[in-house]
Design an enzyme around this catalytic site. Structure first.
Site, PDB file in Angstrom:
ATOM      1  N   GLY A  71     -19.080   3.454  -2.993  1.00  0.00           N
ATOM      2  CA  GLY A  71     -20.439   3.730  -2.520  1.00  0.00           C
ATOM      3  C   GLY A  71     -21.412   4.035  -3.652  1.00  0.00           C
ATOM      4  O   GLY A  71     -22.515   3.475  -3.707  1.00  0.00           O
TER       5      GLY A  71
ATOM      6  N   LYS B 221       0.852  -1.195   0.000  1.00  0.00           N
ATOM      7  CA  LYS B 221       0.000   0.000   0.000  1.00  0.00           C
ATOM      8  C   LYS B 221       0.882   1.236   0.000  1.00  0.00           C
ATOM      9  O   LYS B 221       2.018   1.189   0.462  1.00  0.00           O
ATOM     10  CB  LYS B 221      -0.886   0.018   1.256  1.00  0.00           C
ATOM     11  CG  LYS B 221      -2.123   0.853   1.111  1.00  0.00           C
ATOM     12  CD  LYS B 221      -3.176   0.076   0.356  1.00  0.00           C
ATOM     13  CE  LYS B 221      -4.492   0.778   0.288  1.00  0.00           C
ATOM     14  NZ  LYS B 221      -5.569  -0.176  -0.057  1.00  0.00           N
TER      15      LYS B 221
ATOM     16  N   GLY C  72     -20.456   6.810   2.486  1.00  0.00           N
ATOM     17  CA  GLY C  72     -19.442   7.115   1.459  1.00  0.00           C
ATOM     18  C   GLY C  72     -20.075   7.067   0.085  1.00  0.00           C
ATOM     19  O   GLY C  72     -20.803   6.118  -0.236  1.00  0.00           O
ATOM     20  N   TYR C  73     -19.817   8.097  -0.719  1.00  0.00           N
ATOM     21  CA  TYR C  73     -20.420   8.122  -2.056  1.00  0.00           C
ATOM     22  C   TYR C  73     -19.330   8.361  -3.103  1.00  0.00           C
ATOM     23  O   TYR C  73     -19.491   9.105  -4.058  1.00  0.00           O
ATOM     24  CB  TYR C  73     -21.531   9.184  -2.121  1.00  0.00           C
ATOM     25  CG  TYR C  73     -22.595   8.871  -3.158  1.00  0.00           C
ATOM     26  CD1 TYR C  73     -23.373   7.726  -3.055  1.00  0.00           C
ATOM     27  CD2 TYR C  73     -22.807   9.723  -4.246  1.00  0.00           C
ATOM     28  CE1 TYR C  73     -24.338   7.434  -4.001  1.00  0.00           C
ATOM     29  CE2 TYR C  73     -23.780   9.433  -5.198  1.00  0.00           C
ATOM     30  CZ  TYR C  73     -24.538   8.279  -5.072  1.00  0.00           C
ATOM     31  OH  TYR C  73     -25.491   7.980  -6.016  1.00  0.00           O
ATOM     32  N   GLY C  74     -18.194   7.704  -2.874  1.00  0.00           N
ATOM     33  CA  GLY C  74     -17.103   7.757  -3.855  1.00  0.00           C
ATOM     34  C   GLY C  74     -17.290   6.635  -4.865  1.00  0.00           C
ATOM     35  O   GLY C  74     -18.412   6.206  -5.125  1.00  0.00           O
ATOM     36  N   ASN C  75     -16.181   6.149  -5.411  1.00  0.00           N
ATOM     37  CA  ASN C  75     -16.263   5.101  -6.440  1.00  0.00           C
ATOM     38  C   ASN C  75     -17.036   3.877  -5.936  1.00  0.00           C
ATOM     39  O   ASN C  75     -17.920   3.364  -6.632  1.00  0.00           O
ATOM     40  CB  ASN C  75     -14.844   4.708  -6.874  1.00  0.00           C
ATOM     41  CG  ASN C  75     -14.848   3.519  -7.819  1.00  0.00           C
ATOM     42  OD1 ASN C  75     -14.815   2.364  -7.388  1.00  0.00           O
ATOM     43  ND2 ASN C  75     -14.934   3.781  -9.106  1.00  0.00           N
TER      44      ASN C  75
HETATM   45  N1  GLU Z   1      -7.488   0.111  -3.179  1.00  0.00           N
HETATM   46  C1  GLU Z   1      -8.106  -1.126  -3.516  1.00  0.00           C
HETATM   47  C2  GLU Z   1      -8.070  -2.067  -2.316  1.00  0.00           C
HETATM   48  O1  GLU Z   1      -7.934  -1.650  -1.194  1.00  0.00           O
HETATM   49  C3  GLU Z   1      -7.568  -1.741  -4.789  1.00  0.00           C
HETATM   50  C4  GLU Z   1      -6.087  -1.882  -4.844  1.00  0.00           C
HETATM   51  C5  GLU Z   1      -5.559  -2.287  -6.223  1.00  0.00           C
HETATM   52  O2  GLU Z   1      -6.315  -2.410  -7.158  1.00  0.00           O
HETATM   53  O3  GLU Z   1      -4.350  -2.483  -6.279  1.00  0.00           O
HETATM   54  O4  GLU Z   1      -8.271  -3.237  -2.456  1.00  0.00           O
END
Ligand code: GLU
Length: 419
Positions: free
Chosen positions: A226, A109, A221-224
Site C-alpha cells: 500500500g 505458502k 492497507g499501508y504496509g509494503n
Molecule cells: N507474498 C508475495 C505473494 O503473495 C510474494 C511471495 C514471494 O516472493 O515468494 O506473491
C-alpha cells in the site's frame, strides 16, 4: 478487518474460483482433480521462549500446492488469523500467479499463527529460527523457496537464511527471497509488488481511456504494498484520496501527502490523524468515490455486502483474495474492471524469481535491469490476460485462471502425471 466470522474459508473460495474455470476447460480429469489439492502440506507446533521467561507454543504451516512447472514458491505470513485452510488457499493462488506471469515455479505458502505487532524483535527472531528449523526438510533452493508476505520482512528473511545456512554449513542465499541487499537480496525487490501493480493500473487505464495522472485512488492497507503504491502513483500525479490501515484511516479530497502519512504511521502506529485529513473507516474506503480502489491488506474485504456500493472504475488487487466470488460477479455486472491478485500483485514474486536467479548465478543486476525485466513481464502478462478475456468474453480473473490452469495442466501432462 474481518467482516463476518462465519464466512467460508479462503480455501473454499480458492476452490470455487478454480472449479468455475476448470469446468470449462478441456483438461485431463485426473489433472483437474489433482489441482484441487495441495501436493504436500505440513503443520508444526513449536515452543518459543518469550521475553518474560515463559514458553509459548506456536502453530505453523508450509503447504506446497504444485511443483509441475518448478520448485514451490511463496511467502511466509505472520498473522493472528493464519490457519491451515488459509495457507492452503494462498499456496494455490501462488501456483496460478507464477503460471500467469510465466515464472518457472510452482506454488507454495507458509504461515505462523502469531501477532508480531505484540512481540519484541527478540521473540520474532526466536520464532523465525525455530520455525525455519521445523520446516528445513521441506524447504530448499531447488524444492521450495519461501519469501516475504504479511508482517514478515527482509530481517525475517535474513534470519531464515542464516538458520538454514548454519544448519547446512554453507552460505545458501537461494533458500529464501526478499532478503536484505547485503545478504544477496535483489535491488528493487522491496518496491516490486507495488511497481507491478502500478504497471497493471497504467495498462488498465489505457484500456479504459482514463489518463493516468487524472486518477483518484483509494488504498486499503499501508504496509509494503500500500505505501509503495501510494508513493509511486502520487509521483505520477494521481490524487490519493483515501487510505486505511488496521487502526483507522484518512481522507482528503485535495489529495493525501504520502510523506505526512508515513510520519504519522511511524509516530503513532496508524495513518489516522495525519494533519489536514478527515478520518475514514474501512467500510467508507471501499465505497469511496474514486477511479481506482486498491485493496492491499488481507482476504475477504470486498464481499456481496459492499460490492454493489463500490464506485471505483477499476480494482487492482494488491492483497491475495480480497474479493469473494459473489462480489466478483456483482462487480462484473456493474462493469468494474477487477485486475485479479494473481496478475496485479505478481510483481513481488517476479522480482523474487530474479533474486533467486541472481543467487544461483552469484552475479547481480542493477536496479534498472530489474525494473526493465519486471516491466516487460508485467506488460506482456497484462496483455495476454486482457486478450484472453476479450477472446473468451470473460472478466480478467477468469482469463488469468484460464491461462494459468492450462499452463500448469500442460506441464503435468508432459511430465506424465495422472496418466
Ligand atoms: N507474498 C508475495 C505473494 O503473495 C510474494 C511471495 C514471494 O516472493 O515468494 O506473491
Amino acid at each position: 478487518m474481518k467482516e463476518n466470522a462465519c464466512q467460508e474459508s479462503a480455501y473454499d473460495v480458492a476452490l470455487r474460483q478454480y472449479d468455475a474455470v476448470a469446468d470449462k476447460l478441456d483438461i485431463d480429469p485426473g489433472i483437474r482433480e489433482m489441482l484441487r489439492h495441495p501436493r504436500f502440506a505440513v503443520e508444526v507446533a513449536f515452543p518459543v521462549k518469550m521475553d518474560d521467561g515463559t514458553v509459548k507454543v506456536f502453530k505453523g504451516y508450509r503447504v506446497i500446492h504444485n511443483t509441475a512447472r518448478g520448485p514451490g514458491k511463496g511467502g511466509i505470513r505472520y498473522h493472528p488469523d493464519v490457519t491451515f485452510e488459509e495457507v492452503k488457499a494462498l499456496s494455490m493462488w501462488m501456483t496460478w500467479k507464477c503460471a500467469v506471469v510465466g515464472l518457472p515455479f510452482g506454488g507454495a505458502k507458509g504461515g505462523v499463527t502469531c501477532n508480531p505487532l505484540e512481540m519484541s524483535q527478540g521473540e520474532i527472531e526466536r520464532l523465525t529460527r525455530r520455525f525455519t528449523t521445523e520446516i528445513s526438510d521441506v524447504i530448499g533452493p531447488a524444492t521450495d523457496i519461501p519469501g516475504p508476505d504479511v508482517f514478515t520482512n527482509p530481517q525475517v528473511m535474513a534470519w531464515m537464511m542464516d538458520t538454514y545456512s548454519t544448519q547446512k554449513g554453507r552460505f545458501v542465499p537461494g533458500i529464501v527471497t526478499g532478503k536484505p541487499i547485503p545478504l544477496g537480496g535483489s535491488l528493487g525487490r522491496a518496491q516490486a509488488t507495488a511497481r507491478g501493480l502500478v504497471i497493471c493500473i497504467r495498462e488498465a487505464a489505457k484500456e479504459l481511456g482514463l489518463p493516468l495522472n487524472s486518477l483518484r485512488i483509494a488504498v486499503q492497507g499501508y504496509g509494503n504494498v500500500g505505501s509503495n503504491v501510494v508513493s509511486i502513483l502520487n509521483g505520477y500525479g494521481c490524487k490519493i484520496v483515501g487510505v486505511t490501515d488496521v487502526m483507522g484511516g484518512v481522507f482528503c479530497e485535495a489529495g493525501l501527502d504520502p510523506a505526512a502519512m508515513t510520519t504519522q504511521l511511524r509516530e503513532t502506529g496508524s495513518v489516522e490523524g495525519t494533519p489536514g485529513t478527515d478520518s475514514l473507516s474501512n467500510a467508507e474506503l471501499i465505497e469511496l468515490d474514486c477511479d481506482v480502489l486498491v485493496p492491499a491488506a488481507i482476504e475477504n474485504q470486498i464481499t456481496k455486502a459492499n460490492a454493489g456500493k463500490v464506485k471505483a472504475r477499476m480494482i487492482a488487487e494488491g492483497a491475495n483474495g480480497p474479493t469473494t466470488p459473489e462480489a466478483d460477479e456483482i462487480l462484473s455486472d456493474k462493469g468494474v474492471m477487477v485486475i485479479p491478485d494473481v496478475l496485479a500483485n505478481a510483481g513481488g514474486v517476479t522480482v523474487s524469481y530474479f533474486e533467486w536467479v541472481q543467487n544461483l548465478m552469484n552475479f547481480y543486476w542493477t536496479e534498472e535491469e530489474v525494473a526493465e525485466r519486471l516491466e516487460r513481464i508485467m506488460t506482456d502478462s497484462f496483455a495476454s490476460v486482457l486478450g484472453t478475456a476479450k477472446e473468451k468474453g470473460t472478466n480478467l480473473r477468469a482469463a488469468a485462471y484460464n491461462l494459468a490452469i492450462l499452463r500448469v495442466a500442460e506441464a503435468m501432462k508432459l511430465r506424465g502425471v495422472c496418466r
